[in-house]
Scaffold this active site. Structure first.
Site, PDB file in Angstrom:
ATOM      1  CG  ASP A 196      16.578  66.527 -32.751  1.00  0.00           C
ATOM      2  OD1 ASP A 196      17.316  66.341 -33.744  1.00  0.00           O
ATOM      3  OD2 ASP A 196      16.617  65.825 -31.734  1.00  0.00           O
ATOM      4  CG  HIS A 269      20.394  65.653 -33.220  1.00  0.00           C
ATOM      5  ND1 HIS A 269      19.786  64.893 -34.179  1.00  0.00           N
ATOM      6  CD2 HIS A 269      21.041  64.765 -32.416  1.00  0.00           C
ATOM      7  CE1 HIS A 269      20.031  63.598 -33.973  1.00  0.00           C
ATOM      8  NE2 HIS A 269      20.806  63.496 -32.914  1.00  0.00           N
ATOM      9  CG  ASP A 332      22.440  63.459 -28.973  1.00  0.00           C
ATOM     10  OD1 ASP A 332      22.255  64.652 -28.655  1.00  0.00           O
ATOM     11  OD2 ASP A 332      21.643  62.821 -29.676  1.00  0.00           O
ATOM     12  CD  GLU A 333      22.165  60.031 -32.272  1.00  0.00           C
ATOM     13  OE1 GLU A 333      21.956  58.824 -32.226  1.00  0.00           O
ATOM     14  OE2 GLU A 333      21.284  60.862 -32.549  1.00  0.00           O
TER      15      GLU A 333
END
Ligand code: TNX
Length: 762
Positions: A196, A269, A332-333
């Site tokens: 991450d 990330h 994600d994100e």
């Protein structure tokens, strides 16, 4: 041989068939997850030093685990043999004909033998775990277990628990303990979130800077990211698992029939990886591993082929280490700003005829998915892999709610349910202010237990695509293993029961009583399981003009609640709660839970505010967000939203303005108007450009009486405006949304949230 076995079982079943209600209660008293079927019989099996574990060589691993548990508990090491001894024995057999369901087992305890028949090795282990739980709670002494027959198998094939080791790093010893807990409760998948923004935690030999650079951050945020200004601890932080350690963990998990699914996050990330290899980003850096939590604009470049080479190299080494069919690539994100401005990404979009950055994200994931598929494995990603089209064969981990899950299932893709509201264990599990710092939200043990993978209203044909459920443990606010355990347990036990036990066994009171009986076992491990499910919650029954009617409750059988409304510390001498309480003046209600005359847990506290608008009707011009929605009446219920904003009190507006009209039903003097406004720029919550109050006697003609455009507090801004000579029936409150978050601020480019709770009139 076959014949005599058949007869033996017939006799056993007859002997075990009658079981009283009391026995049933005792049976389930110890077990989590609740088994499909339990019958108790007469007599006990007593373990002794002459007891032999009989198992074929194919079950050596399970036999060794069993022996390990026995040794831990008694100091005894039993002989393991493949021959049936005449004296007391624990028999382990695989028989998929008798136990038809994968991972299922039958546990048969009689006075001279324990017999575990599994569909497979996993079934054997689960039979052992069931026996282990029965044994540890046995009321008749440490070495004896009551005769019984248990038939059991799982509801879902995928029963997972996730752990983020990037935001905080956990030792191999802790990872093993985590796996042991999963195994004890029959969870079969460990989702290891290894990379991450804040640290890359797996050794990749081809890229040594992932170890020397990406595994480290300069310092770590102190407190919650919503606090401003941010404070840091000034201490370099990091670490990673060597490939040897990873192998050891995988071996350890495999022996316990747990699949480890590694997650390598992409394209977002990715800051830690970029800090080591800046050429993999769009701008070329320099980058630094994040020291704070959140979503960051710098992500892997989707235009450079070198990025795919790097990721494929990484995945090659990852696949060597993890035998799992599934590899998780995050997805994600991923903010798209850098891509939009990057010449490499634009070129890629042109060449591949991609209409926008969402399709570029889809291109990215599909390309990686093809690579993973070419190695005979499959890709899993979070909801966002649906953006711009799913990669063929990809499995979706659905965290956003059920829309993503339904969309994926409709496309005949498998889905693992990981919803934020119900299965994020980084959320608060208690609303008490004393609860230690957590990410946010509120997901009580009961919420987890009541989790329904698909609502009854959903298309039943989609059900077969729901492979299972998983709890998430993100570690931004888990600096220690103790805190991780506190957030994990007992919510993981509720998750395990929902994942394993049939719907027909669902009963929260029954679960709680079994959970209480497990306390000793958990203490012995030891594990820092949270006890805050024994606390007081309140419900608002009605809000009328000038009064609020509430109830108090706890889930503790026989628990008694004593309360005070004068600020004094509640105790046995305070009022005993017997039924709904009417509150007609501003009070701080304090309450204490007692069991058998002894106080349990912390003191409950809640303030109630009485003002002219409570119970009034409120009309909203625009709809609030679903997350911070609810009926307009909660704006005037006498309960103020708290700074953790997880109490269902705040109303949030995103992409639109607040316009609320309060009807006081008759014209009257107004001396104060006010509102509470929540502002946390690091949570994308922005105070309105201005908040305006206007009054009217007829509901048609309004006169503006006050406007507020300064909000100095990072947190709850209390707007209270004193008025003179104003009489009115209607009050219109307008809050102009800040709109798109400005450049340079956290979440720039996204909608800001206007958060308001009580509208106050006096
Ligand atoms: C969202 S859920 C994330 C994580 C955070 C978590 C905090 C998901 C796929 N991404 O990066 O840790 O929220 O609750």
């Amino acid at each position: 041989m076959m014949k005599s076995t058949g007869l033996f079982f017939l006799l056993i079943v007859l002997a075990y068939a009658p079981s009283t209600a009391q026995e049933k209660a005792a049976a389930t008293a110890a077990l989590i997850p609740a088994p499909v079927e339990v019958k108790f019989g007469q007599g006990f099996f007593t373990l002794g030093k002459h007891t032999v574990i009989r198992a074929d060589t194919g079950l050596a691993e399970e036999a060794a685990l069993l022996n390990g548990f026995i040794r831990q508990q008694t100091g005894l090491t039993l002989a393991v043999s493949s021959k049936k001894p005449s004296i007391s024995s624990i028999d382990l057999d695989i028989d998929p004909l008798r136990v038809k369901e994968p991972e299922g087992y039958q546990l048969l305890i009689s006075s001279d033998a324990i017999r575990i028949t599994g569909h497979d090795g996993a079934g054997i282990l689960y039979g052992i775990q069931t026996w282990r739980q029965l044994w540890q709670h046995s009321p008749v002494g440490a070495l004896s277990v009551k005769a019984c027959i248990i038939n059991d198998y799982p509801r879902f094939a995928y029963r997972g628990m996730h752990l983020d080791v990037s935001r905080h790093f956990f030792s191999v010893a802790f990872i093993k303990k985590y796996i042991d807990l999963l195994s004890l409760y029959k969870l079969n998948t460990f989702h290891w979130h290894l990379t991450d923004d804040q640290g890359w935690r797996i050794e990749i030999k081809k890229y040594p800077r992932l170890q020397s650079v990406a595994a480290w951050r300069d310092e770590t945020l102190i407190g919650h990211k919503k606090e401003w200004p941010h404070r840091f601890d000034g201490k370099r932080y990091g670490g990673y698992y060597t490939q040897e350690q990873v192998k050891e963990v995988v071996r350890y998990a495999t022996a316990r029939h747990i699949t480890v699914i590694p997650e390598i996050e992409m394209p977002g990330h990715a800051l830690a990886a970029l800090s080591a290899y800046p050429q993999l980003g769009c701008t070329g850096g320099p980058y630094k591993a994040a020291t704070c939590w959140g979503i960051f604009d710098d992500v892997f470049c989707a235009g450079k082929d070198s990025v795919f080479t790097f990721l494929q190299d990484v995945l090659d080494e990852v696949m060597e280490l993890f035998p799992s069919t599934y590899l998780h690539v995050g997805g994600d994100e991923c903010p798209k700003q850098r891509w939009a401005a990057c010449p490499h990404c634009r070129k890629r979009m042109q060449e591949e005829h991609l209409a926008n950055e969402h399709e570029l994200q889809s291109y990215f994931i599909k390309r990686i998915s093809r690579y993973i598929d070419s190695k005979g494995r499959h890709l899993i990603g979070w909801d966002e892999i649906l953006e711009g089209g799913l990669a063929p064969g990809a499995t979706v981990m659905s965290w956003g709610g059920i829309e993503g899950a339904i969309s994926a299932a409709r496309q005949h893709h498998h889905v693992i349910m990981t919803p934020e509201d119900e299965l994020y264990f980084d959320h608060y599990q208690s609303l008490y202010p004393a609860e230690p710092l957590a990410a946010g939200g509120y997901t009580s043990l009961k919420d987890v237990y009541n989790y329904q993978p698909l609502p009854d209203t959903a298309d039943r044909q989609l059900l077969p695509y729901i492979t299972g459920i998983q709890g998430q443990l993100w570690s931004e606010y888990l600096p220690t293993p103790e805190q991780a355990e506190y957030m994990l347990m007992p919510r993981a036990m509720a998750l395990a029961e929902r994942a394993w036990s049939p719907e027909t066994r669902k009963s929260y009171p029954d679960f709680l009583s079994r959970l209480r009986s497990q306390k000793k076992m958990l203490d012995n491990i030891p594990v820092n399981s949270a006890g805050n499910f024994d606390e007081i919650n309140y419900t608002v029954l009605a809000v009328n003009k000038g009064s609020i009617r509430i109830t108090l409750r706890s889930d503790m059988p026989g628990g008694k609640i004593y309360y005070s409304t004068d600020g004094s510390r509640p105790g046995l001498k305070s009022r005993l709660y017997k039924g709904p309480v009417n509150i007609n003046q501003a009070v701080l209600l304090r309450a204490a839970l007692y069991n058998g005359g002894k106080p349990v847990g912390r003191i409950f506290e809640q303030s109630f505010h009485i003002h002219k608008a409570i119970g009034a009707s409120v009309a909203l011009q625009n709809a609030p967000t679903s997350k911070y929605g609810g009926p307009a009446s909660k704006l005037v219920n006498g309960i103020y939203g708290v700074h953790r904003y997880n109490d269902q009190q705040w109303m949030g507006f995103s992409g639109n303005d607040l316009e609320a009209v309060i009807d006081l039903e008759k014209v009257q003097p107004i001396k104060v108007v006010g509102a509470n406004i929540l502002q946390y720029h690091w949570q994308r919550m922005w105070a309105p450009v201005w908040l305006q109050f206007a009054v009217s006697v007829d509901g048609i003609h309004y006169k503006t009486i006050a406007r507020q455009d300064e909000y100095p507090v990072n947190g709850i801004n209390k707007v209270r405006i004193k008025l003179q000579g104003i009489t009115a029936r209607y009050i219109k409150v307008t809050g102009i949304n800040k709109g798109i978050i400005p450049l340079g601020e956290y979440g720039a480019g996204a909608n800001s949230l206007l958060m308001i709770d009580e509208l106050i009139v006096n």
